[in-house]
Design a protein around this motif. Structure first.
Motif, PDB file in Angstrom:
ATOM      1  N   UNK A 134       0.853  -1.177   0.000  1.00 29.52           N
ATOM      2  CA  UNK A 134       0.000   0.000   0.000  1.00 29.52           C
ATOM      3  C   UNK A 134       0.893   1.233   0.000  1.00 29.52           C
ATOM      4  N   UNK A 135       0.693   2.110  -1.009  1.00 31.94           N
ATOM      5  CA  UNK A 135       1.465   3.348  -1.096  1.00 31.94           C
ATOM      6  C   UNK A 135       0.499   4.520  -1.058  1.00 31.94           C
ATOM      7  N   UNK A 136       0.705   5.428  -0.111  1.00 26.47           N
ATOM      8  CA  UNK A 136      -0.182   6.580   0.041  1.00 26.47           C
ATOM      9  C   UNK A 136       0.413   7.784  -0.684  1.00 26.47           C
ATOM     10  N   UNK A 137      -0.327   8.322  -1.654  1.00 26.32           N
ATOM     11  CA  UNK A 137       0.142   9.488  -2.403  1.00 26.32           C
ATOM     12  C   UNK A 137      -0.287  10.782  -1.727  1.00 26.32           C
ATOM     13  N   UNK A 184      -4.825   7.200   5.120  1.00 32.18           N
ATOM     14  CA  UNK A 184      -5.446   5.874   5.131  1.00 32.18           C
ATOM     15  C   UNK A 184      -5.022   5.139   6.395  1.00 32.18           C
ATOM     16  N   UNK A 185      -5.841   4.159   6.759  1.00 36.84           N
ATOM     17  CA  UNK A 185      -5.509   3.284   7.882  1.00 36.84           C
ATOM     18  C   UNK A 185      -5.493   1.852   7.363  1.00 36.84           C
ATOM     19  N   UNK A 243      -1.124   5.677   7.882  1.00 36.26           N
ATOM     20  CA  UNK A 243      -0.050   6.019   6.965  1.00 36.26           C
ATOM     21  C   UNK A 243      -0.045   7.509   6.623  1.00 36.26           C
ATOM     22  N   UNK A 244       1.149   7.987   6.306  1.00 36.96           N
ATOM     23  CA  UNK A 244       1.346   9.363   5.875  1.00 36.96           C
ATOM     24  C   UNK A 244       1.677   9.385   4.388  1.00 36.96           C
ATOM     25  N   UNK A 254       4.470   7.225   2.133  1.00 38.55           N
ATOM     26  CA  UNK A 254       4.861   5.990   2.806  1.00 38.55           C
ATOM     27  C   UNK A 254       4.387   4.770   2.021  1.00 38.55           C
ATOM     28  N   UNK A 255       5.220   3.736   2.024  1.00 33.63           N
ATOM     29  CA  UNK A 255       4.902   2.456   1.408  1.00 33.63           C
ATOM     30  C   UNK A 255       4.983   1.377   2.485  1.00 33.63           C
ATOM     31  N   UNK A 256       3.902   0.613   2.641  1.00 34.15           N
ATOM     32  CA  UNK A 256       3.865  -0.486   3.602  1.00 34.15           C
ATOM     33  C   UNK A 256       3.712  -1.792   2.826  1.00 34.15           C
ATOM     34  N   UNK A 257       4.576  -2.745   3.142  1.00 32.08           N
ATOM     35  CA  UNK A 257       4.515  -4.064   2.502  1.00 32.08           C
ATOM     36  C   UNK A 257       4.212  -5.108   3.563  1.00 32.08           C
ATOM     37  N   UNK A 258       3.144  -5.886   3.342  1.00 33.12           N
ATOM     38  CA  UNK A 258       2.702  -6.891   4.302  1.00 33.12           C
ATOM     39  C   UNK A 258       2.846  -8.279   3.687  1.00 33.12           C
ATOM     40  N   UNK A 259       3.480  -9.194   4.429  1.00 29.20           N
ATOM     41  CA  UNK A 259       3.573 -10.589   4.005  1.00 29.20           C
ATOM     42  C   UNK A 259       2.319 -11.302   4.504  1.00 29.20           C
TER      43      UNK A 259
END
Length: 342
Positions: free
Chosen positions: A220-223, A227-228, A239-240, A243-248
């Motif tokens: 998930x990448x927030x432009x 978002x939560x 998220x700000x 930011x990019x969050x990667x979940x396994x």
């Protein structure tokens, strides 16, 4: 018996008699059966939730006869029965015939009831049936959502949603592959939920963000906006922008880093921008976007890094860009791509 439900959709579950019985008339045995099924097939949780909603939305009108009217009707039936019996006593064959006629009527009534239930479920299923948008390999598509929001689907992706959205409920979509969302804010602050898999859901109020679900990982990448990210273990990440969050998916572990939103979402303009990206990651993108199988002849090549912009409209232009950037030989035969040193 679990196996027969492995690939069921929400509509399939709603039309299944065993599943209907569990929803409408549950008992310990049924509860145990479906709890075990969910443990073995957690990916079906969303389908089962939707199916339960479908079945529970089927309502039957009921009318309770007043006690006084009931007694009058019963008295009339009883009197008619006594008078008929006094007129003549039926022989044994007539008794048997009457019994079987009664059983036939019972069977017809049961069949009619099943037909009514099946018809109601059919119409409700169609009301709940999801609208589905898909993209082929190499295709990018823009989808207008019911609330005026937009979703840009990357290649080899699927977006599912209800055909009509209520103004007093959350807006929900289901994504497989990758999509870039531009979400409008509503006057009553409706939530916008993107269901990625059983491990994570993106919750939005109004924003632009990219969601990708590929090969057991969710990104998930927030432009812009906010978002939560709700994870399976009930943890949530706010998220700000940038930011990019990667979940396994299997472990629910995640990593977070800062990226350039324009670079990360460049695929919307039919190009990919690389900034020191290892060839190993580029290969994954190629296989997901174009549906090819890539073979690396020299293992050391996977660590080579790429810079610059690559067009993605045509796979041959993309492969040519890799060849020039890394000074390697790239050949394509059918669905197979081979990369090796010159």
């Amino acid at each position: 018996m679990h196996y027969q439900y492995k690939h069921f959709s929400a509509e399939d579950f709603a039309a299944d008699e065993h599943f209907q019985q569990w929803v409408l008339q549950p008992d310990d045995a049924l509860d145990q059966y479906w709890e075990e099924y969910l443990m073995l097939h957690p990916m079906q949780k969303q389908a089962i939730t939707e199916a339960r909603q479908i079945i529970r939305s089927v309502k039957f009108a009921s009318y309770e006869l007043p006690e006084e009217d009931f007694q009058q009707i019963w008295h009339a039936i009883d009197q008619n029965t006594v008078q008929t019996a006094r007129k003549r006593q039926p022989d044994s064959s007539e008794k048997v015939r009457t019994f079987y006629n009664w059983r036939s009527w019972q069977k017809m009534a049961a069949v009619l009831t099943l037909l009514i239930v099946a018809t109601l479920v059919f119409f409700v299923i169609n009301a709940y049936r999801k609208v589905e948008h898909q993209t082929a390999y190499g295709e990018i598509k823009t989808v207008q959502l019911p609330d005026g929001s937009t979703a840009i689907l990357n290649a080899n992706s699927t977006l599912r949603m209800s055909p009509n959205w209520s103004t007093d409920e959350s807006r929900e979509v289901w994504i497989t592959g990758e999509a870039y969302f531009s979400v409008v804010h509503t006057a009553n602050h409706q939530k916008f939920l993107v269901h990625v898999d059983e491990s994570s859901t993106v919750e939005v109020l109004g924003t632009e963000f990219d969601v990708a679900k590929r090969r057991g990982k969710t990104k998930v990448m927030l432009a812009s906006g906010k978002v939560k990210l709700n994870l399976k273990n009930e943890a949530s990440l706010v998220m700000k922008p940038g930011e990019l969050v990667e979940v396994v998916t299997t472990s629910n572990k995640y990593t977070k880093k800062t990226v350039d939103p324009a670079t990360y979402a460049s695929w919307k303009e039919h190009k990919l921008i690389f900034d020191g990206t290892p060839l190993s990651e580029v290969i994954i993108l190629m296989e997901e976007i174009y549906g090819v199988q890539v073979e690396i002849r020299e293992p050391s090549l996977v660590t080579h890094k790429m810079w610059g912009s690559m067009p993605t409209r045509d796979i041959h232009d993309f492969l040519s860009g890799i060849s020039q950037s890394l000074d390697v030989s790239v050949t394509k035969t059918g669905n197979r791509v081979v990369i090796k040193n010159k």
